[in-house]
Design a protein around this motif. Structure first.
Motif, mmCIF file in Angstrom:
data_model
loop_
_atom_site.group_PDB
_atom_site.id
_atom_site.type_symbol
_atom_site.label_atom_id
_atom_site.label_comp_id
_atom_site.label_asym_id
_atom_site.label_seq_id
_atom_site.Cartn_x
_atom_site.Cartn_y
_atom_site.Cartn_z
ATOM 1 N N MET A 23 53.018 40.185 49.134
ATOM 2 C CA MET A 23 54.321 39.714 48.698
ATOM 3 C C MET A 23 54.306 39.214 47.253
ATOM 4 O O MET A 23 55.264 39.432 46.501
ATOM 5 N N VAL A 24 53.214 38.545 46.842
ATOM 6 C CA VAL A 24 53.179 37.940 45.506
ATOM 7 C C VAL A 24 52.631 38.885 44.438
ATOM 8 O O VAL A 24 52.436 38.448 43.300
ATOM 9 N N VAL A 25 52.404 40.158 44.781
ATOM 10 C CA VAL A 25 51.880 41.100 43.785
ATOM 11 C C VAL A 25 52.722 41.116 42.505
ATOM 12 O O VAL A 25 52.167 41.065 41.395
ATOM 13 N N PRO A 26 54.061 41.184 42.575
ATOM 14 C CA PRO A 26 54.837 41.168 41.327
ATOM 15 C C PRO A 26 54.607 39.901 40.500
ATOM 16 O O PRO A 26 54.599 39.947 39.264
ATOM 17 N N ILE A 27 54.396 38.778 41.173
ATOM 18 C CA ILE A 27 54.120 37.520 40.472
ATOM 19 C C ILE A 27 52.760 37.593 39.790
ATOM 20 O O ILE A 27 52.601 37.201 38.627
ATOM 21 N N VAL A 28 51.762 38.112 40.519
ATOM 22 C CA VAL A 28 50.413 38.239 39.953
ATOM 23 C C VAL A 28 50.439 39.177 38.751
ATOM 24 O O VAL A 28 49.824 38.889 37.707
ATOM 25 N N GLN A 29 51.156 40.286 38.864
ATOM 26 C CA GLN A 29 51.249 41.221 37.750
ATOM 27 C C GLN A 29 51.897 40.552 36.534
ATOM 28 O O GLN A 29 51.462 40.767 35.395
ATOM 29 N N ARG A 30 52.926 39.768 36.762
ATOM 30 C CA ARG A 30 53.583 39.069 35.650
ATOM 31 C C ARG A 30 52.625 38.094 34.980
ATOM 32 O O ARG A 30 52.572 38.021 33.743
ATOM 33 N N LEU A 31 51.842 37.384 35.773
ATOM 34 C CA LEU A 31 50.910 36.406 35.208
ATOM 35 C C LEU A 31 49.794 37.097 34.429
ATOM 36 O O LEU A 31 49.385 36.626 33.359
ATOM 37 N N VAL A 32 49.297 38.212 34.960
ATOM 38 C CA VAL A 32 48.216 38.936 34.278
ATOM 39 C C VAL A 32 48.664 39.422 32.905
ATOM 40 O O VAL A 32 47.875 39.431 31.944
ATOM 41 N N HIS A 33 49.927 39.805 32.792
ATOM 42 C CA HIS A 33 50.427 40.326 31.521
ATOM 43 C C HIS A 33 51.185 39.266 30.717
ATOM 44 O O HIS A 33 51.875 39.603 29.757
ATOM 45 N N GLY A 34 51.026 37.998 31.117
ATOM 46 C CA GLY A 34 51.683 36.913 30.406
ATOM 47 C C GLY A 34 50.838 36.358 29.273
ATOM 48 O O GLY A 34 49.800 36.922 28.906
ATOM 49 N N SER A 35 51.260 35.227 28.753
ATOM 50 C CA SER A 35 50.599 34.637 27.584
ATOM 51 C C SER A 35 49.369 33.814 27.948
ATOM 52 O O SER A 35 48.528 33.526 27.086
ATOM 53 N N ILE A 36 49.243 33.414 29.205
ATOM 54 C CA ILE A 36 48.101 32.622 29.640
ATOM 55 C C ILE A 36 47.039 33.561 30.212
ATOM 56 O O ILE A 36 47.364 34.411 31.043
ATOM 57 N N PRO A 37 45.782 33.440 29.782
ATOM 58 C CA PRO A 37 44.734 34.296 30.357
ATOM 59 C C PRO A 37 44.725 34.170 31.878
ATOM 60 O O PRO A 37 44.783 33.065 32.423
ATOM 61 N N CYS A 38 44.652 35.296 32.573
ATOM 62 C CA CYS A 38 44.714 35.289 34.032
ATOM 63 C C CYS A 38 43.681 36.271 34.588
ATOM 64 O O CYS A 38 43.670 37.440 34.200
ATOM 65 N N THR A 39 42.847 35.775 35.478
ATOM 66 C CA THR A 39 41.818 36.597 36.114
ATOM 67 C C THR A 39 42.096 36.667 37.601
ATOM 68 O O THR A 39 42.347 35.646 38.243
ATOM 69 N N VAL A 40 42.042 37.878 38.152
ATOM 70 C CA VAL A 40 42.306 38.081 39.571
ATOM 71 C C VAL A 40 41.014 38.528 40.252
ATOM 72 O O VAL A 40 40.336 39.437 39.785
ATOM 73 N N PHE A 41 40.682 37.869 41.367
ATOM 74 C CA PHE A 41 39.559 38.272 42.204
ATOM 75 C C PHE A 41 40.113 38.812 43.514
ATOM 76 O O PHE A 41 40.903 38.145 44.180
ATOM 77 N N THR A 42 39.710 40.028 43.867
ATOM 78 C CA THR A 42 40.142 40.614 45.121
ATOM 79 C C THR A 42 38.964 40.689 46.074
ATOM 80 O O THR A 42 37.865 41.088 45.684
ATOM 81 N N GLN A 43 39.184 40.295 47.318
ATOM 82 C CA GLN A 43 38.075 40.177 48.252
ATOM 83 C C GLN A 43 37.759 41.466 49.001
ATOM 84 O O GLN A 43 36.613 41.662 49.413
ATOM 85 N N ASP A 44 38.767 42.320 49.211
ATOM 86 C CA ASP A 44 38.495 43.503 50.023
ATOM 87 C C ASP A 44 38.654 44.812 49.257
ATOM 88 O O ASP A 44 37.685 45.510 49.004
ATOM 89 N N ASP A 45 39.860 45.123 48.851
ATOM 90 C CA ASP A 45 40.142 46.398 48.187
ATOM 91 C C ASP A 45 40.036 46.233 46.668
ATOM 92 O O ASP A 45 40.821 45.500 46.070
ATOM 93 N N PRO A 46 39.061 46.905 46.026
ATOM 94 C CA PRO A 46 38.891 46.742 44.577
ATOM 95 C C PRO A 46 40.054 47.281 43.761
ATOM 96 O O PRO A 46 40.143 46.993 42.566
ATOM 97 N N THR A 47 40.964 48.047 44.378
ATOM 98 C CA THR A 47 42.118 48.575 43.649
ATOM 99 C C THR A 47 43.355 47.687 43.791
ATOM 100 O O THR A 47 44.407 48.010 43.265
ATOM 101 N N PHE A 48 43.203 46.592 44.490
ATOM 102 C CA PHE A 48 44.342 45.705 44.755
ATOM 103 C C PHE A 48 44.183 44.404 43.967
ATOM 104 O O PHE A 48 43.087 43.866 43.880
ATOM 105 N N PRO A 49 45.271 43.893 43.415
ATOM 106 C CA PRO A 49 46.618 44.472 43.269
ATOM 107 C C PRO A 49 46.655 45.457 42.101
ATOM 108 O O PRO A 49 45.991 45.255 41.089
ATOM 109 N N LYS A 50 47.446 46.498 42.250
ATOM 110 C CA LYS A 50 47.532 47.532 41.226
ATOM 111 C C LYS A 50 48.018 46.935 39.909
ATOM 112 O O LYS A 50 48.890 46.072 39.864
ATOM 113 N N GLY A 51 47.405 47.401 38.834
ATOM 114 C CA GLY A 51 47.848 47.005 37.504
ATOM 115 C C GLY A 51 47.392 45.633 37.057
ATOM 116 O O GLY A 51 47.925 45.089 36.083
ATOM 117 N N THR A 52 46.384 45.064 37.741
ATOM 118 C CA THR A 52 45.927 43.721 37.363
ATOM 119 C C THR A 52 44.485 43.700 36.863
ATOM 120 O O THR A 52 43.982 42.655 36.469
#
Length: 208
Positions: A23-52
């Motif tokens: 559900m929060v993928v659009p929020i995560v994508q916005r944060l990753v491409h925002g002005s604050i450095p953002c790092t995403v760790f995914t526990q299962d699928d290395p392709t998730f979330p797309k575009g991050t």
């Protein structure tokens, strides 16, 4: 064992097998491409979330060492130190941690997260061995891949033929987690050989 450090900025832990994370993928994508450095760790699928460009926490080392019990987890890190954290989706808390006042306006105000893989009962024993660093003093016994465990224990005189549970390091460490005593504390001297019985040896026998 030293915990791997988290990068400065926003850090988000997610897994695909979590409806709230999806559900929060659009929020995560916005944060990753925002002005604050953002790092995403995914526990299962290395392709998730797309575009991050998420980092795959394949051995769950980051999740384990940083006490991730629920996903999604959002953390703010400054100068290598965690200063705030929120779990699941709570719109007001995500706004507070990120400092973005209109974040998540299109989503519900609250939705609970899911259990982190690092606290999965089927994985925690192995993760404890892998990431906590073994302090066991007992002799290790290697059993060949095709060797039957029960036959191996019987051949070594560890059982009279009745079934026992092989005392793997993961099982013994789990048993030791149930006491505050030091593993090498001597509890008794056992006759006839006057062998020192430590907490660790009691745990090994308790597993068996």
């Amino acid at each position: 064992m030293t915990a791997p450090s988290l990068p400065d900025g926003l850090v988000i832990f997610v897994k695909r097998d979590c409806a709230t994370c999806v559900m929060v993928v659009p929020i995560v994508q916005r944060l990753v491409h925002g002005s604050i450095p953002c790092t995403v760790f995914t526990q299962d699928d290395p392709t998730f979330p797309k575009g991050t460009n998420a980092m795959h926490d394949a051995d769950l080392g980051f999740s384990w060492h940083h006490n991730i019990e629920t996903v999604p987890t959002l953390i703010r890190v400054v100068d290598g130190r965690e200063i705030s954290r929120t779990v699941g989706w709570v719109r007001s808390e995500w706004r507070s941690v990120t400092g973005i006042g209109d974040l998540g306006s299109e989503l519900v105000e609250f939705r609970p997260g899911c259990g982190s893989l690092s606290v999965d009962p089927d994985l925690t024993d192995a993760l404890r061995v892998r990431h906590s660093g073994s302090t066991m003093h007992a002799r290790r016994l290697e059993i060949a891949e095709r060797e039957d465990e029960m036959e191996a224990l019987f051949a070594r005189g560890w059982t009279d033929g009745l079934p026992v549970i092989p005392p793997t390091e993961a099982r013994v460490m789990r048993m030791l987690s149930g006491t505050s005593r030091a593993p090498q504390e001597t509890v008794a001297i056992v006759p006839p050989d006057l062998v020192q019985l430590t907490v660790e040896k009691i745990a090994i026998n308790a597993v068996m």
